[in-house]
Design a protein around this motif. Structure first.
Motif: not given
Length: 327
Positions: A19-27, A169-172, A223-229, A234-236
């Motif tokens: 799943s694509v998860t965000p670098l930051q998320q907050a309530s 900065g979303a990652r998988i 945790r995986i990030e795209p090689a191209v920064a 899109i998170p979710g």
């Protein structure tokens, strides 16, 4: 058609869903209790860091700040008057017109007035801070994923009013079974596919391996990030992650098409043996292991250098003459 068996380093494609998860998320919740006066954004809105999201009714906080300002002005005036009286007393003392103790008293009054002014300044800063707390501010840039309040509602500290998700900065995140984790390192090549994008397989890089397994799933987080920064995820969204795991040593493999599985569970391959100037077919039973893309590992039953038949092997009979063509 036939191909010669040989031992070589091969790459296994091991695919999992992540799943694509965000670098930051907050309530987000207000830092003060109060009545919601204005909701400035709606779900789906993109906001910058520091943007005002919600304003609470701040009438009482504004009055408290004005009162603190008045107290500070009063304290400043008292200090100025105390300093004037001290200067006057020192002038009279120089002419021996008043006792020295009176000058000491004026000096103490200046110190007391100075402390009172400092206390009034602190009180003013406190009231200003309370006034600022009547607004919910975006702590980072992102998109509002949920709006949880409306104007006219009473909210308290700790009550979520907005859900903010960073798009940068979303990652998988993918859960890898613990028995496969040992084969994966930070240098393992990896690619992922988001399903509905035109890019197809996207090259990634492993940025984190969490070796602590989840006792419920017997898996660990990778945790995986795209090689191209610059690539924005899109998170979710879900992603199919493929790890390209190379064998630690050369293994003997045959193409998938060479393997014939029988109903009794046995696995066979046909090999071509040279007899004088002709080739004849012989069926061999083999034990197979891992699957590497379009190749299958052979654990036993074959030796390197044998000619394995990969086309027309479904209808062969033992001893049948065959004509070989290279793959």
């Amino acid at each position: 058609m036939a191909t010669e068996t040989k031992r070589e380093i091969v790459t296994e494609k091991f695919t999992l869903t992540g799943s694509v998860t965000p670098l930051q998320q907050a309530s987000l919740s207000p830092r003060a209790s109060g009545l919601v006066e204005t909701v400035h954004v709606d779900a789906g809105a993109r906001v910058s860091q520091g943007a005002k999201l919600i304003t609470l009714d701040s009438t009482m906080a504004q009055l408290a700040r004005e009162s603190a300002e008045a107290q500070q002005r009063e304290a400043q005036a008292r200090l100025s008057e105390s300093k004037r009286l001290l200067a006057e007393a020192r002038s009279l003392l120089a002419r021996n017109s008043i006792p020295e103790t009176q000058v000491m008293t004026r000096d103490a009054e200046v110190a007391i007035a100075t402390a009172a002014l400092q206390r009034a300044a602190v009180n003013l800063r406190e009231r200003e801070e309370m006034l600022e707390r009547h607004a919910v501010i975006a702590p980072f840039a992102g998109v509002i994923s949920r709006k949880l309040t409306e104007a006219g509602e009473w909210v308290t500290t700790g009550t979520p009013v907005m859900r903010l998700v960073s798009l940068a900065g979303a990652r998988i995140d993918v859960q890898v079974p613990q028995e496969r984790l040992a084969a994966i390192s930070a240098d393992t090549p990896v690619e992922f596919d988001l399903g509905n994008t035109s890019e197809g397989a996207i090259t990634g890089k492993i940025t984190a391996l969490v070796p602590v397994s989840n006792p419920d799933t017997r898996s660990a987080l990778v945790r995986i990030e795209p090689a191209v920064a610059s690539l924005q995820l899109i998170p979710g969204k879900s992603a199919r992650v493929t790890f390209l795991i190379a064998s630690h040593e050369p293994v003997l493999t045959v193409p998938r098409d060479a393997v014939i599985r029988r109903a009794d569970g046995t696995v066979n391959v046909w090999v071509a043996n040279r007899s004088s100037d002709a080739w004849t077919a012989t069926m061999l039973r083999v034990d197979i292991g891992r699957t590497f893309s379009d190749q299958i590992e052979v654990l036993s039953g074959l030796e390197p250098g044998q000619q394995v038949i990969i086309r027309g092997n479904e209808t062969l009979r033992p001893g049948q003459a065959v004509r070989l063509t290279a793959q």
